[in-house]
Structure formats: C-alpha cells, structure tokens
Design a protein around this motif. Sequence first.
Motif, PDB file in Angstrom:
ATOM      1  N   LYS A   1      77.098-116.745  45.648  1.00  0.00           N
ATOM      2  CA  LYS A   1      75.745-116.240  45.883  1.00  0.00           C
ATOM      3  C   LYS A   1      75.260-115.623  44.579  1.00  0.00           C
ATOM      4  O   LYS A   1      76.035-114.989  43.860  1.00  0.00           O
ATOM      5  N   THR A   2      73.983-115.833  44.291  1.00  0.00           N
ATOM      6  CA  THR A   2      73.412-115.275  43.068  1.00  0.00           C
ATOM      7  C   THR A   2      72.273-114.325  43.401  1.00  0.00           C
ATOM      8  O   THR A   2      71.729-114.345  44.497  1.00  0.00           O
ATOM      9  N   ALA A   3      71.939-113.518  42.426  1.00  0.00           N
ATOM     10  CA  ALA A   3      70.790-112.618  42.528  1.00  0.00           C
ATOM     11  C   ALA A   3      70.050-112.674  41.194  1.00  0.00           C
ATOM     12  O   ALA A   3      70.595-113.122  40.183  1.00  0.00           O
ATOM     13  N   ARG A   4      68.815-112.229  41.218  1.00  0.00           N
ATOM     14  CA  ARG A   4      68.022-112.210  39.988  1.00  0.00           C
ATOM     15  C   ARG A   4      67.957-110.767  39.485  1.00  0.00           C
ATOM     16  O   ARG A   4      67.574-109.855  40.213  1.00  0.00           O
ATOM     17  N   ALA A   5      68.325-110.601  38.225  1.00  0.00           N
ATOM     18  CA  ALA A   5      68.259-109.281  37.604  1.00  0.00           C
ATOM     19  C   ALA A   5      66.804-108.925  37.302  1.00  0.00           C
ATOM     20  O   ALA A   5      65.928-109.792  37.297  1.00  0.00           O
TER      21      ALA A   5
END
Length: 161
Positions: A113-117
């Motif tokens: 899973k990724t997130a945006r900084a």
Amino acid sequence: MIVHLAGYFISLIAAAMLVAVAQSMIPSEKIRKISALTGGALLLLCVLTPLLSLDEVRLNIDFSDFLADSSGSIAQMQAESDAKLDALIKQKTAEYISDKASELGAQVSTEVKTARAEEGYFYPCGVTVTGVLSASQENELSAYLADVLSIPKERQVFHTR
C-alpha cells in the motif's frame, strides 16, 4: 486573409529574387558585400512590413477556451502519470520484499500500500505478506521492512500458511 497572405509571400519571393539578381550582376567583391548588407536589410523590411499594419482589434484572440482545455488535459495527464508511478512503486517494492524473503528462505507474495507525502511523492506505507514463513523468518522480515523501507510494524500484516 488568404489573399493577403499570398500577396505577402509573393512580395517576399520577388524581393529575394531581386536581391539575388543584383548580387549576381555586381563584379566587385567589396561592392558585393555592401549590396549583400543592403539586400538583407531590404528583405528584413519586407518581412517586417506587415507587422506595422496589424490591426490590434482584429487580432484580439480569445485564449480562454484553449487554456481551459489545456488545464483539463494537464490535470488528466498528471493523474495518469501519478497512477502509473504509484503502480510502479507498489510493483517494485513488492518484488524487493519478495526477493528479501527468498534470501531468508521463504516464498511469499506481497501486496504493498502506498501513500502520498505532502511533497507529492508516493511511498510504501503498508504491506501484506502471504506465504510460508517460520516465526523467525517473519520477525526478521518484519524488522527489515521497518528498518529499510520504514514501514512500521503496525502496518505490516503477515498471513502464514
């Protein structure tokens, strides 16, 4: 409009031909250099003359539709680029984790899973690992994910068979 454009190009061609003929008829090298400068100035005058007679009112072009279309296209291209980059980060991180598990002697599949900084880039923020792992392999892989990939242990899910 086309008639004016055709007349413009004809005058340019005629001026260029006149300069070329004059150049070819001059025998002296010094005078030929002076005539080349004069001919260049004449051609420049022919090129720039239409700019002096431009009607600003007729040239007032409305670019608002173009800008609206381009901003929509830019947003769409940015969204597509972000989706591709997100998918690539997920894929490469999953491969990286699977390779590390293989080094430990375990065969796993991973879902990242990724997130945006805030700065706009994507980073892996969670992982689900499924496969055959011993408790020691799971602990070592979990520590590795926390240390190297900065995925906290509370965002790591292991499904062992």
